[in-house]
Design a protein around this motif. Structure first.
Motif, mmCIF file in Angstrom:
data_model
loop_
_atom_site.group_PDB
_atom_site.id
_atom_site.type_symbol
_atom_site.label_atom_id
_atom_site.label_comp_id
_atom_site.label_asym_id
_atom_site.label_seq_id
_atom_site.Cartn_x
_atom_site.Cartn_y
_atom_site.Cartn_z
ATOM 1 N N GLY A 7 17.699 -43.056 58.736
ATOM 2 C CA GLY A 7 17.639 -42.188 57.572
ATOM 3 C C GLY A 7 16.180 -42.133 57.143
ATOM 4 O O GLY A 7 15.399 -41.339 57.633
ATOM 5 N N VAL A 8 15.774 -43.067 56.247
ATOM 6 C CA VAL A 8 14.349 -43.198 55.931
ATOM 7 C C VAL A 8 13.629 -44.047 56.964
ATOM 8 O O VAL A 8 12.404 -44.062 57.022
ATOM 9 C CB VAL A 8 14.118 -43.784 54.527
ATOM 10 C CG1 VAL A 8 14.685 -42.873 53.458
ATOM 11 C CG2 VAL A 8 14.682 -45.196 54.412
ATOM 12 N N GLY A 9 14.396 -44.800 57.791
ATOM 13 C CA GLY A 9 13.804 -45.530 58.903
ATOM 14 C C GLY A 9 13.834 -47.032 58.813
ATOM 15 O O GLY A 9 13.356 -47.719 59.725
ATOM 16 N N GLY A 10 14.409 -47.605 57.752
ATOM 17 C CA GLY A 10 14.369 -49.049 57.572
ATOM 18 C C GLY A 10 15.068 -49.829 58.667
ATOM 19 O O GLY A 10 14.517 -50.804 59.201
ATOM 20 N N LEU A 11 16.282 -49.447 59.026
ATOM 21 C CA LEU A 11 17.005 -50.145 60.089
ATOM 22 C C LEU A 11 16.275 -50.000 61.420
ATOM 23 O O LEU A 11 16.076 -50.980 62.142
ATOM 24 C CB LEU A 11 18.430 -49.607 60.209
ATOM 25 C CG LEU A 11 19.233 -50.137 61.403
ATOM 26 C CD1 LEU A 11 19.436 -51.647 61.311
ATOM 27 C CD2 LEU A 11 20.580 -49.429 61.518
ATOM 28 N N ALA A 12 15.887 -48.777 61.752
ATOM 29 C CA ALA A 12 15.206 -48.546 63.026
ATOM 30 C C ALA A 12 13.936 -49.378 63.116
ATOM 31 O O ALA A 12 13.636 -49.971 64.171
ATOM 32 C CB ALA A 12 14.894 -47.057 63.184
ATOM 33 N N ALA A 13 13.170 -49.441 62.029
ATOM 34 C CA ALA A 13 11.935 -50.220 62.044
ATOM 35 C C ALA A 13 12.219 -51.711 62.175
ATOM 36 O O ALA A 13 11.501 -52.431 62.887
ATOM 37 C CB ALA A 13 11.131 -49.938 60.777
ATOM 38 N N ALA A 14 13.253 -52.196 61.490
ATOM 39 C CA ALA A 14 13.596 -53.617 61.591
ATOM 40 C C ALA A 14 14.001 -53.977 63.016
ATOM 41 O O ALA A 14 13.590 -55.011 63.548
ATOM 42 C CB ALA A 14 14.721 -53.953 60.619
ATOM 43 N N VAL A 15 14.806 -53.119 63.644
ATOM 44 C CA VAL A 15 15.248 -53.388 65.013
ATOM 45 C C VAL A 15 14.068 -53.315 65.982
ATOM 46 O O VAL A 15 13.844 -54.227 66.786
ATOM 47 C CB VAL A 15 16.350 -52.394 65.427
ATOM 48 C CG1 VAL A 15 16.710 -52.572 66.899
ATOM 49 C CG2 VAL A 15 17.597 -52.583 64.562
ATOM 50 N N ALA A 16 13.303 -52.222 65.908
ATOM 51 C CA ALA A 16 12.197 -52.041 66.840
ATOM 52 C C ALA A 16 11.123 -53.103 66.635
ATOM 53 O O ALA A 16 10.602 -53.682 67.603
ATOM 54 C CB ALA A 16 11.602 -50.645 66.669
ATOM 55 N N GLY A 17 10.780 -53.378 65.373
ATOM 56 C CA GLY A 17 9.732 -54.340 65.101
ATOM 57 C C GLY A 17 10.109 -55.752 65.487
ATOM 58 O O GLY A 17 9.326 -56.471 66.125
#
Length: 395
Positions: free
Chosen positions: A232-242
């Protein structure tokens, strides 16, 4: 639509601030908090061998966040954790000593918490987590929800004692209004998106999400080669990728960020090479992903750690919900909400396109990971889209 990440920072080490937010030590901090939640259990990781065979890969695994902490989504890990961290820090200042998670329901901490008001904006799931955290520690809570949020999702938050404020417009309008009112009244805003000068709290929210990544990495028989994660805003994606970049290093998987075609702010940011706010359009069925302004904090991570960005349509999302609900062979049935199956929808769309498969390096040996980010958080909507009762197995 699919584009590869061409940002100059792609593949670079994370910003030191983001490393501290998402590394193994940060995840250990989240684990220490969860150890004091008697309702915490690791969520299931499901193998889907029949679907893997059908789509021509070695393995597909789904991390199912539907059972998470009784709230129905991965968001249960973020908002409540941030609330507890913030209130314990305030208690530590008031008491003049460090305050541990073991004290979060003590009389002294609850007296301090009772003088605090926690606020946030939400489409549903984040607000549910924030409200639960506030109730757990004894703080007042006010949740701002835009006019498109269903009554079922409003009721699910109100049951934790939160005051609900309806806001005309979209999710982004509710974020603006929540921040404005909280600033005027001296409340603590616990947002899952960031803006200039406001990164610490959304960073705590993202840090909470790393618990599901750590569970997944531990449970998988082999590291994934590709991860399709919705945003959505990217929080989950960033947590997973990072987090995966930090803990897996050179063996990290190819990370593909998946968004609704109707709300693809990160896709457009990747095209532009910078965070881009997009125009509001027709609502998407993927209600929890309907965001038009990316989190700059999440973008800073994704510009380095995501490898591709793609979009899926309305029919793709609904088809993925139904495929998870009615599996082939011996694959387990999984209850996925409208946004929950979006990552898998992205892979299914790519799997049928030889050119895009090749662009992402998806061959017969690929091991795919997707996250069911929510269960049936709006049961009536789930019934309408699948024809099934989420409380009953398909028959």
């Amino acid at each position: 639509m699919l584009i590869l990440n061409s940002h100059p920072d792609h593949g670079a080490a994370l910003d030191p601030r983001d490393t501290a937010m998402l590394d193994a030590a940060a995840t250990a901090e989240v684990a220490a908090y969860l150890a004091h939640r008697p309702d915490h259990r690791p969520t299931p990781l499901h193998a889907l061998p029949a679907l893997a065979t059908e789509l021509g890969v070695a393995a597909i695994h789904i991390k199912d966040e539907g059972p998470r902490l009784g709230l129905g989504s991965f968001k249960a890990l973020g908002g409540a954790y941030a609330v507890i961290r913030l209130v314990l820090a305030e208690a530590g200042r008031a008491l003049g000593r460090p305050v541990d998670y073991a004290e979060m329901q003590s009389g002294a901490v609850r007296r301090i918490a009772s003088g605090l008001t926690i606020a946030c904006a939400t489409d549903g799931n984040h607000g549910r987590s924030v409200a639960q955290g506030a109730e757990l520690i004894g703080a007042r809570c006010v949740i701002f929800m835009h006019e498109r949020v269903s009554d079922a999702r409003v009721a699910a938050i109100a049951r934790f004692g939160a005051e609900i404020v309806r806001v005309p417009g979209t999710y982004d309008d509710s974020v603006t209004e929540a921040a404005r009112v909280a600033n005027e009244r001296g409340w603590i805003t616990v947002s899952d998106t960031s803006w200039p000068g406001y990164e610490h709290i959304p960073g705590l929210v993202m840090q909470g999400y790393t618990a599901l990544v750590a569970e997944t990495v531990k449970a998988l028989p082999a590291p994934p080669t590709h991860v399709f994660v919705q945003a959505g805003v990217g929080g989950l994606a960033a947590a997973v990728a990072g987090h995966m970049a930090l803990v897996l290093g050179d063996t990290r998987p190819t990370m593909i960020v998946v968004e609704p075609e109707r709300a693809a702010c990160l896709y457009e940011s990747a095209r532009a090479g910078r965070p881009v706010k997009i125009a509001h359009g027709e609502p998407t069925v993927m209600a929890m992903l309907e965001c038009y302004d990316p989190s700059p904090l999440a973008w800073r991570v994704l510009s380095r750690a995501a490898d591709a960005f793609m979009t899926v349509g309305e029919d793709d999302a609904v088809a993925a919900m139904n495929r998870l609900a009615r599996p082939a062979g011996d694959d387990p049935a999984i209850v996925a909400g409208e946004s929950g199956g979006a990552g898998l929808a992205g892979f299914i769309r790519i799997a049928g396109d030889t050119t895009r498969r090749a662009a992402l390096g998806i061959g017969p040996d690929a091991r795919i990971l997707a996250i069911n980010s929510e269960g049936a958080t709006d049961p009536e909507r789930y019934r309408a889209l699948t024809g099934l009762d989420p409380a009953m197995p398909p028959g």
